[in-house]
Structures are given as C-alpha cells and as structure tokens.
Motif scaffolding. Structure first.
Motif, PDB file in Angstrom:
ATOM      1  N   GLU B 301       0.833  -1.205   0.000  1.00  0.00           N
ATOM      2  CA  GLU B 301       0.000   0.000   0.000  1.00  0.00           C
ATOM      3  C   GLU B 301       0.868   1.256   0.000  1.00  0.00           C
ATOM      4  OE1 GLU B 301      -2.281   0.046   3.564  1.00  0.00           O
ATOM      5  OE2 GLU B 301      -3.102   2.040   3.217  1.00  0.00           O
ATOM      6  N   TYR B 302       2.080   1.153   0.529  1.00  0.00           N
ATOM      7  CA  TYR B 302       2.939   2.327   0.679  1.00  0.00           C
ATOM      8  C   TYR B 302       4.011   2.371  -0.394  1.00  0.00           C
ATOM      9  CZ  TYR B 302       0.914   2.171   5.369  1.00  0.00           C
ATOM     10  OH  TYR B 302       0.058   2.123   6.432  1.00  0.00           O
ATOM     11  N   GLY B 303       4.318   3.581  -0.838  1.00  0.00           N
ATOM     12  CA  GLY B 303       5.383   3.728  -1.810  1.00  0.00           C
ATOM     13  C   GLY B 303       5.824   5.170  -1.884  1.00  0.00           C
ATOM     14  N   GLY B 304       6.902   5.406  -2.586  1.00  0.00           N
ATOM     15  CA  GLY B 304       7.371   6.755  -2.807  1.00  0.00           C
ATOM     16  C   GLY B 304       8.500   7.204  -1.921  1.00  0.00           C
ATOM     17  N   LYS B 305       8.836   6.437  -0.898  1.00  0.00           N
ATOM     18  CA  LYS B 305       9.961   6.768  -0.040  1.00  0.00           C
ATOM     19  C   LYS B 305      10.751   5.503   0.255  1.00  0.00           C
ATOM     20  CE  LYS B 305       9.220  11.143   0.312  1.00  0.00           C
ATOM     21  NZ  LYS B 305       8.847  11.883   1.522  1.00  0.00           N
ATOM     22  N   LEU B 306      11.972   5.678   0.784  1.00  0.00           N
ATOM     23  CA  LEU B 306      12.883   4.543   0.865  1.00  0.00           C
ATOM     24  C   LEU B 306      13.089   3.972   2.265  1.00  0.00           C
ATOM     25  CD1 LEU B 306      15.754   5.797  -1.493  1.00  0.00           C
ATOM     26  CD2 LEU B 306      13.696   4.530  -2.092  1.00  0.00           C
ATOM     27  N   ARG B 506     -10.207 -18.252   3.210  1.00  0.00           N
ATOM     28  CA  ARG B 506      -9.410 -19.135   2.349  1.00  0.00           C
ATOM     29  C   ARG B 506      -8.129 -18.456   1.914  1.00  0.00           C
ATOM     30  NH1 ARG B 506     -12.178 -22.113  -2.695  1.00  0.00           N
ATOM     31  NH2 ARG B 506     -13.156 -23.168  -0.960  1.00  0.00           N
ATOM     32  N   PHE B 507      -8.212 -17.185   1.534  1.00  0.00           N
ATOM     33  CA  PHE B 507      -7.047 -16.498   0.972  1.00  0.00           C
ATOM     34  C   PHE B 507      -6.406 -15.523   1.940  1.00  0.00           C
ATOM     35  CE2 PHE B 507      -7.675 -18.333  -3.058  1.00  0.00           C
ATOM     36  CZ  PHE B 507      -9.034 -18.325  -3.338  1.00  0.00           C
ATOM     37  N   GLY B 508      -6.916 -15.478   3.159  1.00  0.00           N
ATOM     38  CA  GLY B 508      -6.377 -14.481   4.074  1.00  0.00           C
ATOM     39  C   GLY B 508      -6.931 -13.113   3.734  1.00  0.00           C
ATOM     40  N   GLU B 509      -6.186 -12.106   4.120  1.00  0.00           N
ATOM     41  CA  GLU B 509      -6.655 -10.738   3.883  1.00  0.00           C
ATOM     42  C   GLU B 509      -6.135 -10.259   2.539  1.00  0.00           C
ATOM     43  OE1 GLU B 509      -6.859  -7.497   7.024  1.00  0.00           O
ATOM     44  OE2 GLU B 509      -5.144  -6.875   5.821  1.00  0.00           O
ATOM     45  N   LEU B 510      -7.041  -9.790   1.731  1.00  0.00           N
ATOM     46  CA  LEU B 510      -6.679  -9.277   0.418  1.00  0.00           C
ATOM     47  C   LEU B 510      -6.748  -7.758   0.466  1.00  0.00           C
ATOM     48  CD1 LEU B 510      -6.137  -9.871  -2.611  1.00  0.00           C
ATOM     49  CD2 LEU B 510      -8.619  -9.864  -2.945  1.00  0.00           C
ATOM     50  N   LEU B 511      -5.676  -7.137   0.058  1.00  0.00           N
ATOM     51  CA  LEU B 511      -5.596  -5.674   0.055  1.00  0.00           C
ATOM     52  C   LEU B 511      -5.234  -5.237  -1.353  1.00  0.00           C
ATOM     53  CD1 LEU B 511      -5.402  -3.055   1.899  1.00  0.00           C
ATOM     54  CD2 LEU B 511      -2.952  -3.475   1.936  1.00  0.00           C
ATOM     55  N   PHE B 512      -5.997  -4.319  -1.912  1.00  0.00           N
ATOM     56  CA  PHE B 512      -5.656  -3.837  -3.249  1.00  0.00           C
ATOM     57  C   PHE B 512      -6.170  -2.425  -3.421  1.00  0.00           C
ATOM     58  CE2 PHE B 512      -9.875  -4.389  -5.158  1.00  0.00           C
ATOM     59  CZ  PHE B 512     -10.449  -5.304  -4.299  1.00  0.00           C
ATOM     60  N   GLY B 513      -5.572  -1.728  -4.372  1.00  0.00           N
ATOM     61  CA  GLY B 513      -5.993  -0.353  -4.572  1.00  0.00           C
ATOM     62  C   GLY B 513      -5.146   0.343  -5.607  1.00  0.00           C
ATOM     63  N   ALA B 514      -5.405   1.632  -5.753  1.00  0.00           N
ATOM     64  CA  ALA B 514      -4.675   2.443  -6.723  1.00  0.00           C
ATOM     65  C   ALA B 514      -4.655   3.882  -6.222  1.00  0.00           C
ATOM     66  CB  ALA B 514      -5.329   2.374  -8.094  1.00  0.00           C
ATOM     67  N   GLU B 515      -3.681   4.628  -6.709  1.00  0.00           N
ATOM     68  CA  GLU B 515      -3.606   6.040  -6.339  1.00  0.00           C
ATOM     69  C   GLU B 515      -2.955   6.830  -7.458  1.00  0.00           C
ATOM     70  OE1 GLU B 515      -1.020   5.097  -2.819  1.00  0.00           O
ATOM     71  OE2 GLU B 515       0.071   6.835  -3.560  1.00  0.00           O
ATOM     72  N   TYR B 516      -3.276   8.101  -7.481  1.00  0.00           N
ATOM     73  CA  TYR B 516      -2.680   9.012  -8.456  1.00  0.00           C
ATOM     74  C   TYR B 516      -2.245  10.267  -7.721  1.00  0.00           C
ATOM     75  CZ  TYR B 516      -2.288  12.551 -12.082  1.00  0.00           C
ATOM     76  OH  TYR B 516      -1.829  13.558 -12.858  1.00  0.00           O
ATOM     77  N   GLU B 554      -2.024  -7.138  -2.487  1.00  0.00           N
ATOM     78  CA  GLU B 554      -1.280  -7.805  -1.411  1.00  0.00           C
ATOM     79  C   GLU B 554      -2.171  -8.846  -0.757  1.00  0.00           C
ATOM     80  OE1 GLU B 554       1.420  -5.554   1.389  1.00  0.00           O
ATOM     81  OE2 GLU B 554      -0.263  -5.998   2.708  1.00  0.00           O
ATOM     82  N   ILE B 555      -1.541  -9.951  -0.411  1.00  0.00           N
ATOM     83  CA  ILE B 555      -2.259 -11.040   0.273  1.00  0.00           C
ATOM     84  C   ILE B 555      -1.522 -11.389   1.543  1.00  0.00           C
ATOM     85  CG2 ILE B 555      -2.858 -13.481   0.162  1.00  0.00           C
ATOM     86  CD1 ILE B 555      -3.383 -13.183  -2.760  1.00  0.00           C
ATOM     87  N   LYS B 556      -2.271 -11.529   2.611  1.00  0.00           N
ATOM     88  CA  LYS B 556      -1.711 -12.060   3.862  1.00  0.00           C
ATOM     89  C   LYS B 556      -2.420 -13.368   4.155  1.00  0.00           C
ATOM     90  CE  LYS B 556      -2.090  -8.362   6.533  1.00  0.00           C
ATOM     91  NZ  LYS B 556      -1.965  -7.447   7.683  1.00  0.00           N
ATOM     92  N   LYS B 557      -1.653 -14.423   4.202  1.00  0.00           N
ATOM     93  CA  LYS B 557      -2.295 -15.737   4.296  1.00  0.00           C
ATOM     94  C   LYS B 557      -1.547 -16.636   5.258  1.00  0.00           C
ATOM     95  CE  LYS B 557      -3.447 -19.665   1.319  1.00  0.00           C
ATOM     96  NZ  LYS B 557      -4.636 -19.958   2.106  1.00  0.00           N
ATOM     97  N   HIS B 558      -2.315 -17.490   5.921  1.00  0.00           N
ATOM     98  CA  HIS B 558      -1.700 -18.511   6.763  1.00  0.00           C
ATOM     99  C   HIS B 558      -1.447 -19.750   5.941  1.00  0.00           C
ATOM    100  CE1 HIS B 558      -2.372 -16.114  10.230  1.00  0.00           C
ATOM    101  NE2 HIS B 558      -3.650 -16.042   9.986  1.00  0.00           N
ATOM    102  N   LEU B 559      -0.208 -20.190   5.979  1.00  0.00           N
ATOM    103  CA  LEU B 559       0.098 -21.443   5.307  1.00  0.00           C
ATOM    104  C   LEU B 559      -0.138 -22.606   6.255  1.00  0.00           C
ATOM    105  CD1 LEU B 559       3.383 -20.364   3.507  1.00  0.00           C
ATOM    106  CD2 LEU B 559       1.071 -20.527   2.566  1.00  0.00           C
ATOM    107  N   LEU B 560       0.321 -22.433   7.468  1.00  0.00           N
ATOM    108  CA  LEU B 560       0.025 -23.382   8.535  1.00  0.00           C
ATOM    109  C   LEU B 560      -0.426 -22.535   9.715  1.00  0.00           C
ATOM    110  CD1 LEU B 560       3.218 -25.598   8.228  1.00  0.00           C
ATOM    111  CD2 LEU B 560       0.899 -26.230   7.532  1.00  0.00           C
TER     112      LEU B 560
END
Lengths: 310, 874
Positions: B301-306, B506-516, B554-560
C-alpha cells in the motif's frame, strides 16, 4: 574580492546564545594521518622551469619542515625519440630547476620516489606543453546613447580541433617596460600594480566574468574553429578616476593550458574566493591534482600577449 | 387395493413436500444497509410468497444481523443465519414457515464481525487485540474486526480485547447477534511503555501487525526536550531510528536521510513534521489516535519513499459530549476542543498551538547578539469533522495549517572618522517553513469488503534568506554594498486514492488499490547585489511537474497455523515532460510464530521520485525539493531484513533485527560552492533564479547494514527498555573522492537508547532516559600542503571526521489528578540533559587568522533545560 559577510552563521549562533549554549573546541586526532608526496610545477617554454617537491601534513600538527629527505626526482621527455631525461639541478629544500626550456608540443613525465610513512612511495604525472592559438584583436571606437566614448575590443581565437583547447584569458595592464603588472590570477602582483579595471567597470567577458578575472574557455565553449569574444569599456576615467582606457597600456593575455592545469586554476580561484576551507557556504574545497599517488599539479602552459591599441 | 391407497398417499405427500420445498430455493436480494433480523424476514416475505409465523417463545427478532452476500437463497438464509440466534424453522403448507426458539446445540458454522470503540468518545480504536477462542484479529484503522468459525471449532462464548491505555475486557458474545460493538474504557493508570512491538506470542494471530504501534495517549519513555509526549520522541526511541541529534529535524532510519520517510497523517503525505529545532512534531499528542511505524517489510500500500513509513491516524472527536483541554509548557500554549455536532453521528475535533519561545529568546538575542529585531516561533492548527451515515460508512474532512519562522535582523550605525559621514549596516536572516493539508475520506463497508476513498491536498514551503546591506546615510543617502541570497522550495501534492480490504478465510486478507499523485515543485535560488524588497515565498517561478500512478495488490495468508505469508506487488509509474519511469516493487515477508518465539524475514524494493538537496554548510540552509526528470532517475532501495523476537520470561522480551540495504541513484552536490559562486566572484545578476542543478549534482550508490538489539522488561511497578543499534552506512560517487567509498554523513555507528519507568503510585510515574550515540560525520580540511607560495588546506576525504558522541540524561516526573467532577490535570516536570553535556550541533573551523590558535569548534544549542507541562482536560 573576498566576501567575508557570507560567514554569518545566523541561525546557529542565535540558538547558541539563546539557551546559554557554548562553543567548545574539538580535538582532531592526527594518529591515522598519512603524508603524501606533493609536486608543484607549472612551466612554459618562456619561463624558468622550477619543480617543488615536499610532503603534506596533518593540519593540526605543529611541523613546519615539509621537505622529504632522500627523494629521487626525474623528468623525462617522452615525446622525443629516443626519450631522454632533462637535466635537473637540486637547489635544496625540495626545489629543483630544469636547465633546459620546455618544448611546445612535447610531453614530459615526472617521477618521484620517496620514503614516507615508512614506505616507498612512487608518484608521477604527465604534462604536455600546448601550442598557442592564433589570436586576432580588433578595437573599434563608438559613442554610446549618452554620448560617451567607448571602445569595443573584439578578439578571435583560432585553434584546431586536435589541440587541447583549454585557454585562460584576461586583460592585463602593462608597465612601461611591457611587463604585466597583474598576474594571471587577477591579483595584484609583486610589482604592486592594481587591477586594470575597477569592479564597477562595464568590462565583462561573454561568459560573465569581468575584466580582471580569468575567463575560462574549455572544450565546451569551442572545440577548435573560432572563438569570439567582445568586451566594451569606457574610453576615459570617470569623475572618480575609475575605469578608463586611454593613457594606459593593456594587453589580452592568452594562455593555452593543459586540461589538468585548467582544472587546477579553476579550483584555485574558487578556493581563494571562499577563503579556503571552513566557509559557511559549503564543505571544504579540494584542489584539482593530476599527481598519481600524490598531490599537487604538474602542468604546462603557453602564453602570448596581444597588445590592445585603440 | 390397500397397497394402491398407501402408494397414492405417499406420492401425494411427497409431491406436496417437494412442491412445498421448491420455494426455498428462490434467491432473495438483501439491501446493502440491512442490519436487523426482522428486516431480513420482511424482505424475504416481500420478494417471495413465504409467510413467516412465530412461536410465542420467540422474542429476539430485533437483533442486529450481518449478511455476507447480497443475494442468498431462502434456504441458505434459514440454515446459515437463524441458528446463530437459536432459531429453528419448520416449513408448512402453503409456503408458511414457522419460526421457533431452538434449544439444540448451535450450528457453529457462522461468522461475525464487530467494532471496538472508546467507551467515552465512541471513537473507533485501531490495532486492538481481539481474541475469540483460538483466533485473534487486530482492529483496522476504522476499528473493525471479523471472525469466521467452523463446526470443528470449540464453542466461543466471549471475546477478549486488549490495548495499552485501556482496560482489558472480556466481552460476552450475545448469541442473538452476529454484530458486536465493544466499548473499551480508559485505564486510570499512567502506563509507561507505549511502544508495542509484539503480539502476545502465546496467541496465534490471524494477521500479524505490520510495523510497530505507537500509542501517544500515555507518557512516553522518551519525553524529549519539552518533557511532553510527542510522536517524534516516541519514534526516536525505537531501535531502528537514530536517537536524534542536537536540534535536528527529521528521522534517520537505518542509514537513510530525513527525506526518505513517508509520513502520513490521515493518509495525507507530509514533507516536514517537525517544529523549530526538532522540539516537537506538528501535531499535538492529544489529537493523535495512534501511529504505526515500519522500517522494513513495507506493505504494498505504501510507496514513494525509501527508509520508513509512519502512518498516523488522528482522532475523530467525542460523539457524545463536549470536552477539551488547555495546556501550557515549553512547547507553547495549546488547546484541544471536541464534541458532537449530531450526537452519536457527527463529531468535530479542533486543536491549536502557539509557541512561547519568543518570551524567552527575544530579550536574550537582543542583548547578547545585537539582533535588535528578532523572532523565533511557530503555530499549528488542526480541524477534523467526521460523520457516520451508519455503523458501516462514514465521511471525514481533515485540515491542517502550521508555520515556523526564525528571523534575526540587526541594524548598526557606524560613524566614520569624519563626523559628517555615517554608514548604516543591516544584516537580515530569515528561515520559514510550513505545511497546509486538506483531506477528505469516505469509508464504506459493503458486506465484508472495506472501501476507502481519499482526496488530499498537501502543500509544503521552505524559504531561507541571508542578506546584507551597507549604505551611506550622511551626508547623503546612497548604497555602498549589498547582497541578497535566498532559496525557496514549494511542493504541492494533489492525491486521490482508492483502497479495498477484503478479509477471507481461504485467501487471508486481500488488500488492493490504486492512487494518483500530481505534484508541483517550485524550487528557487536567487541572488542579487541589491537588497530586495521581497518574500522568497512569493517569487513566481517555473514549476516542475511530476505525475505518479500506482496500483498494488497484497495477500496475507496462513500457510500453517504458525506460519504467515505476506506477499505484495506494487506497480508505479512516474512520468512527466520528457521522462517516463515504471517500476515493479515486490514486497514479501514470511513469519513463524511459536509459543515463545516469533521470527520474520522480509524483503522489499522501494523507489523515491522526489529528491532533497541539503546544503551541508550551516550559514545558508537551502533545502531544495525537486522531482525526477530526464536526467535524474528516481532513487531506489532494496532491503532484506530478518527479525526475531522471543520471550525470556513472562516479563521480558528480546528482539533482534538484522538488515542489509542497497541504494541506487542517490544524489549529492558535487561541490555546493557552485550554488552561490557568482555572489563571491563579482557582479551577479540583479535578480535571477539559478537552477541548473543537473550540472551541480552527481549520482551514486550507497549501502547500509547493521543489527538492532532490544531488551524489554514489563512489570507492575518498573518497566525498562534497552535498545542498541550498530550501523554501517556508506556512499560512493564517481565524481567525489576519486570514486572511493566514503561514510554517509548521518552514519551513526553506535546508538544506545535506554529508558526506565517507575510507577510511584497509580497516577504518578518517574521516567529516566539516557541515550548515547556516535557523532555524525563531518568534512574537515585536515590536510595541509604548499603549492608554491600558497598554502592549501583540504579534506583528505568526504565526511572524514566524527563529531563527538551525542549523549544526554533526562528525567521526568508525571502525575495526574482529578479536578472537580469532570476535570483532570496532568502535570509533568523534568530536566533535559541533566548533566549538561555539550552535544554537537555543528562544527566549524575557527576564524582566527593566527594559525597558532586555529582549531575546530562545535556549537551546542541545548544545554541543561528544565521543562514543565500542565494540561487541564475535561
């Protein structure tokens, strides 16, 4: 001109006083300092060729003798076939004199072997003596809008693309013997002369510097061909005795320099303008050097004077 | 005959039953805002031929209900939802369905979700730990959490909620509702540890929190110069952040520079969030709900800085009653006001602060420095309005304005030898900076899909000016000499964002989006040989335009049950006139959580398309912000880090981080002298803006690596923390130092930060804090040699000298008392830099012309400073 007013640390000193802060000294250790060989030799076909060899020191150490004991110096003309070593005379205290003149178009290599920091150090450099460009100077007289008499000095440099094409140019004032009063860096020389033009004068070079400063012309300005520059100056002194052209002897001093010497002069001018290290504007400056495994400069120039006569 | 009769009756009954069941397969569309059980039943009746009848023991139809899907068959509704309310059903003839209370065991295949709010203000609380059986969740920024249970799970009858600053709570699940609202009550104790680095490792988390939670509601273990809790001081106490330097703004994280931190306030990007000398941040702690800090493992979700991300959420205001606070202290006079506009639905929050430094500094500067006209101060004001349309959707508007100004003017009259000649000299120095922020956020929850829409505007200006004028006053007025040098950066960001969060089992938390993001940069450097009548902020100049579009998933998922995997990808495009850069930024982390051990490995790639050039000298600060262009590519950082946390005992935890970071496309001045060269070499233009920065900048690489160790002890009366950091940060530019690697200026090799808090009584604490760190690097001319008749002094390399170590001991006493029926007085008193160590702020070479006295000197600005703060809240 050196501007000392730029050294005001305005914000910082204010905070320092506000809250009873203080200034304290910091000791800079010299334990890990390693001295380097310093070579200084700026030579031309028309002048005495001296070479100065010494060493650098940690600035915060008290030691005045920078001479390197047991140093071996040699200068070889590597353009000649076969190459040969020029004759060097040791004048003592790190000063050497070359007994012969530098030859235009030839390249010389200096090699120094010295023992520093318990190690044998090899320092060397190359310097090529450049040729002078053809220079044409023309002076035209005219009246400005206010009816004042002005001279327009137009000069052209003609050079070949294969030449190095680094030049220094400035107006110099000559004494009655035809000697330069002001040295090539625009400072008052040992003859006690003054700069040829007051800083208020209207003499400006195309690149923005004024008459008493060096104009630096490098490959970006022109690579062979013709380089034109026009300067204008009032003909006579003003009421305060400043400016003026008539009655004085001026010449355009054109120095053809090696690339390294060009960069060296540029860095020296900036260094002197900012009073060296510790300026409030910037980090300390570094002087351009072409010495491998050392410091200093080994560079050649070729100079011509072009008298300006209205 | 008899057989035929029985057969016929069976066929008749079967057909009746079958025909009676067909209508249960009808699909019903439920409105998005439906939230009561009886409304659902009514909806079914309206869209079908069904008629519900109710047994006499059924009285709980007005319970809240959560419908996952917008469409469901009647059968699914009856089988999935009703059991949660202990309701069973019997299908009768003529499409009549009887509902009755069920006493049989609950079908545990159900889900529920809820919200955690502050009991007093009804504000949502984020990052609250919520446990239900073997599952846990953390509330998001809007306070929501969600669980889904299967038949295999044990019976869950209660929730456990916990967050520092609030009393832990066990909440009995109302079996009549699958929507839960939990109200947490503030604790009366002055909790002392505000940094929450870990989840309880005994708990198996559904979603591990990213980064570190900072709760500024309580007193920090690092109160800072003013003695008051502040975001900056809290963040600087973290192991991956430098403990700070004397009067330095910004944060330095793992060898990065101050411009490399993404600071979000209610999702609005802020360029500078410090006030004068780093005294405090631009937001009062009373308006901050919480902050999340990350130095690695960044969300896509975050970008533009290091270097880092600081995501700050501001409070919404009390929805039930009016309240506020007045405060006074070293950081100035402040006030916070909050309350409902429409009770339970709409609230406001306002804060304002004005510094009182001038009261102290003005007379001192006038007397000691002869700056007869001077001022040092700042102000900030913030406002927010939030309206809830319903529990699942809200809109909020945020606005902020703030400004800092440091002005020092001196005017002297000089009488020349000749009595008739008088000269006047004026020295004018001024630095200003400030932010203006406006943001709009709409949040909607559709089923269990969270949607956020943002529209933000952020403006930042920085202007500095150093001027001198000398003129003749008598016998007649005429100028003699003058110069005026100024610089200005003006940044404007117009940003829109769309963010979705969809938690699934099933897939954990799904996070998605866009920005301008549309950015305008207007950096200016001016110089003149006349004293100009202007404000650098008003100078019109060309603007550099930069556009950035980004999208992420982005996906956050439990494998075990003990391994969590987070994987994200961010696509970014930065473009403008004559340039177009595109990047993919993968983000990945994997975590193992055992009974007493948590291990995490993270990797990420980040880009930064804005650059900050700092003048390394001190006399003329010139912060210049400008975007990437066809000559300057965005900066890039690749980081790998490894983190492990384990419990030594119930009271003590240990954390160890190791990281390695590589930088590309970093910029530096090749030689900052060129910036103002014309001034010192003759006649500059009258007014000009010189900005061919590409000629003055060089591009290079860098690296940073190190490890961080943190020991933490929590007990009833004493808490302590020890953070130690070892860091190596270097830079390499072909055009500097002959291409040799040199240390980064802010390479703080060792950094130790310790804090101890002693709870004297329930409402009194004593904090003792000691920090020590290696001094920052500085460039000194340490080499001396002769070139003919000229003596040269130059540095052996860039950043060749260490300033002396930075260390100070602080002590702070805090107490809280009730005043009257509703008021609370918080008072703290303390001392910063107890043993008056002279920490270096800047080093310079002395001005003595006499070489025998030449040396390097340092300026210190914060000696021993007593501080106090008093805040009255009601």
């Amino acid at each position: 001109m050196q501007n000392r007013y730029l050294k005001y640390p305005f914000l910082i000193v204010a905070f320092a006083a506000i809250l009873g802060s203080c200034v304290s000294s910091v000791e800079i250790p010299c334990n890990d300092f390693e001295a380097e060989v310093v070579i200084f030799s700026v030579f031309s076909p028309d002048s005495t060729w001296n070479v100065l060899i010494n060493q650098s020191k940690c600035r915060f150490e008290d030691s005045d003798d920078l001479t390197i004991p047991n140093v071996e110096v040699s200068i070889k003309n590597i353009s000649a076939s076969p190459n040969y070593n020029v004759n060097l005379e040791n004048l003592g205290k790190g000063v050497y004199r070359v007994k012969s003149k530098a030859i235009p178009g030839n390249t010389y290599r200096i090699s120094v072997v010295a023992q520093l920091n318990d190690e044998i150090v090899f320092a060397e450099s190359l310097g090529k003596v450049p040729s002078v460009p053809e220079t044409i100077v023309e002076v035209t007289e005219y009246l400005n809008d206010a009816g004042m008499q002005y001279y327009e000095i137009d000069f052209k440099l003609k050079s070949k693309e294969e030449d190095e094409n680094y030049y220094l140019m400035n107006l110099v004032e000559l004494n009655d013997q035809g000697e330069i009063i002001v040295d090539t860096l625009g400072n008052g020389g040992s003859n006690g002369g003054s700069t040829p033009f007051d800083y208020d004068s209207e003499v400006t070079f195309r690149n923005g510097s004024d008459g008493f400063n060096l104009e630096f012309i490098d490959k970006d300005d022109f690579s062979g061909g013709e380089y034109n520059n026009t300067i204008t100056t009032p003909a006579r002194e003003d009421e305060e005795g400043e400016g003026g052209f008539d009655g004085k002897r001026y010449a355009m001093n054109v120095q053809s320099v090696s690339g390294d010497l060009f960069q060296y002069y540029k860095s020296i001018e900036k260094y002197n303008s900012h009073q060296g290290p510790g300026s409030s504007i910037s980090v300390p400056l570094e002087i351009h050097s072409n010495i491998k495994n050392g410091l200093g400069i080994f560079g050649a120039y070729n100079q011509t004077l072009h008298h300006i006569k209205p | 005959m008899f057989i035929r009769l029985v057969t016929g009756i069976c066929v008749l009954l079967t057909s009746t039953i079958l025909s009676g069941q067909d209508f249960l397969n009808k699909t019903i569309s439920f409105p998005a805002d439906i939230n009561l059980l009886e409304d659902c039943l009514r909806t079914i009746e309206e869209q079908s031929d069904i008629q519900f009848s109710f047994s006499s023991n059924l009285t709980n139809l007005d319970q809240e209900v959560f419908i996952e899907n917008s469409e469901a068959t009647i059968e699914d509704f009856l089988n999935d939802i009703l059991p949660f309310y202990n309701i069973n059903f019997l299908v009768k003839r003529n499409k009549k369905v009887l509902l009755f209370k069920d006493t049989s065991p609950i079908n545990r295949n159900f889900k529920f979700f809820g919200k955690v709010i502050d009991e007093e203000t009804e504000e949502p609380i984020s990052s609250v730990l919520v446990m239900a059986g073997q599952y846990i969740d953390y509330t998001d920024e809007h306070g929501y959490f969600a669980f889904r249970f299967t038949e295999k799970d044990e019976m869950v009858s209660s929730l456990f909620c916990s967050l520092i600053g609030y009393e832990d709570q066990n909440y009995l699940i109302n079996p009549q509702s699958n929507v839960i609202t939990v109200s947490l009550k503030h604790s009366n104790l002055l909790d002392t540890i505000v940094i929450k680095p870990l989840p309880n490792p005994r708990i198996f988390p559904l979603f591990l929190p990213t980064g570190t939670l900072i709760d500024v509601d309580e007193i920090s273990n690092n109160p800072g110069i003013t003695g008051r809790t502040d975001i900056i001081d809290c963040t600087r106490s973290l192991p991956s952040v430098d403990s700070g330097g004397e009067g330095t703004h910004g944060l330095f994280v793992r060898g990065g520079s101050a411009d490399q931190n993404l600071i979000l306030v209610d999702n609005i990007a802020v360029y500078e969030f410090s006030h004068v000398g780093g005294i405090s941040s631009i937001f009062l702690p009373d308006v901050v709900q919480n902050a999340n800090f990350s130095s690695s493992g960044f969300s896509a979700e975050y970008g533009g800085k290091l270097s880092s991300v600081i995501d700050i959420n501001l409070k919404e205001g009390n929805k039930q009653k009016f309240g506020g606070s007045f405060g006074m202290g070293l950081d100035g006079l402040s006030t916070v006001l909050e309350g409902p506009i429409n009770k339970g639905k709409t609230s406001f929050l306002f804060s304002g602060r004005i510094s009182t430094l001038d009261l102290l500094t003005k007379p001192l500067i006038s007397n000691l420095l002869d700056f007869d006209d001077n001022s040092i101060g700042y102000y900030d004001a913030y406002g927010k309005i939030t309206h809830y349309f319903n529990p699942f959707s809200k809109i909020s508007a945020t606005a902020y304005i703030g400004n800092d100004d440091i002005k020092l003017i001196s005017t002297d009259r000089i009488q020349m030898g000749n009595q008739d000649t008088i000269l006047s000299e004026q020295n004018f120095n001024d630095i200003k900076w400030g932010n203006k922020l406006i943001g709009l956020n709409y949040h909607q929850m559709i089923r269990n899909l969270h949607m956020d829409v943002y529209a933000n505007y952020s403006q930042y200006q920085f202007a500095s000016r150093g001027s001198f004028e000398r003129k003749l006053i008598m016998p007649n007025e005429q100028p003699v000499f003058a110069y005026d040098i100024f610089s200005r950066s003006k940044n404007e960001d117009y940003t829109t964002k769309l963010k979705f969060k969809y938690p699934t089992q099933r897939f954990g938390e799904l996070l998605f989006g866009a920005e301008y993001n549309y950015q305008l940069f207007s950096p200016v450097i001016g110089q003149s040989n006349k004293f100009l009548d202007l404000d650098p902020r008003d100078i019109q100049s060309l603007s550099y335009i930069s556009n950035t579009f980004a999208s992420y998933v982005e996906i956050k998922k439990h494998l075990l049950k003990i391994i969590t995997f987070k994987s994200g990808l961010r696509y970014a495009r930065n473009y403008g006139r004559n340039f177009d850069y595109q990047f993919l930024e993968p983000r990945i982390s994997i975590s193992y959580l055992g009974d007493n051990l948590w291990v995490e490995a993270m990797a990420s790639i980040m880009h930064q398309n804005v650059h900050l050039l700092l003048n390394p000298g001190v006399g003329l600060p010139s912060d210049l912000w400008f975007p990437s262009n066809e000559f300057l590519r965005p900066e890039r950082a690749m980081e790998i880090s490894f983190s492990t946390n384990f419990k030594l005992s119930d009271k003590q935890t240990v954390r160890l981080n190791i990281y390695n970071k590589l930088y590309e496309n970093l910029i530096e001045y090749e030689n900052p002298t060129d910036l103002f060269y014309n001034i010192v070499n003759g006649v500059p233009p009258d007014t000009s803006t010189v900005l061919n920065l590409e000629d003055k900048i060089v591009v290079g690489t860098g690296d940073s690596r190190g490890f961080e160790l943190s020991l933490n002890h929590e007990s009833t009366s004493i808490n302590w923390v020890i953070n130690y950091k070892l860091n190596f940060s270097n830079r390499q530019f072909d055009a500097i130092d002959g291409g040799e690697e040199f240390p980064f200026r802010y390479d703080r090799r060792h950094d130790l930060n310790t804090g101890l808090t002693y709870k004297i009584k329930a409402n009194q604490t004593l904090n003792v804090n000691w920090v020590i760190g290696s001094g920052y690097k500085y460039t000194i001319a340490d080499v001396e040699y002769s070139l003919g008749s000229q003596t040269i002094r130059e540095p052996s390399s860039r950043n060749n000298v260490n300033l002396p170590p930075f260390h100070h001991l602080d002590i702070n006493y805090n107490t809280r008392r009730s005043i009257g029926k509703k008021g609370i007085l918080e008072f703290n008193i303390g001392v910063y830099n107890l043993y008056n160590n002279k920490n270096p702020f800047y080093a310079f070479e002395s001005d003595n012309l006499d070489d025998s006295e030449e040396d390097v000197r340092i300026i210190s600005i914060f000696p021993i400073i007593p501080n106090f703060n008093a805040i009255y809240k009601w």
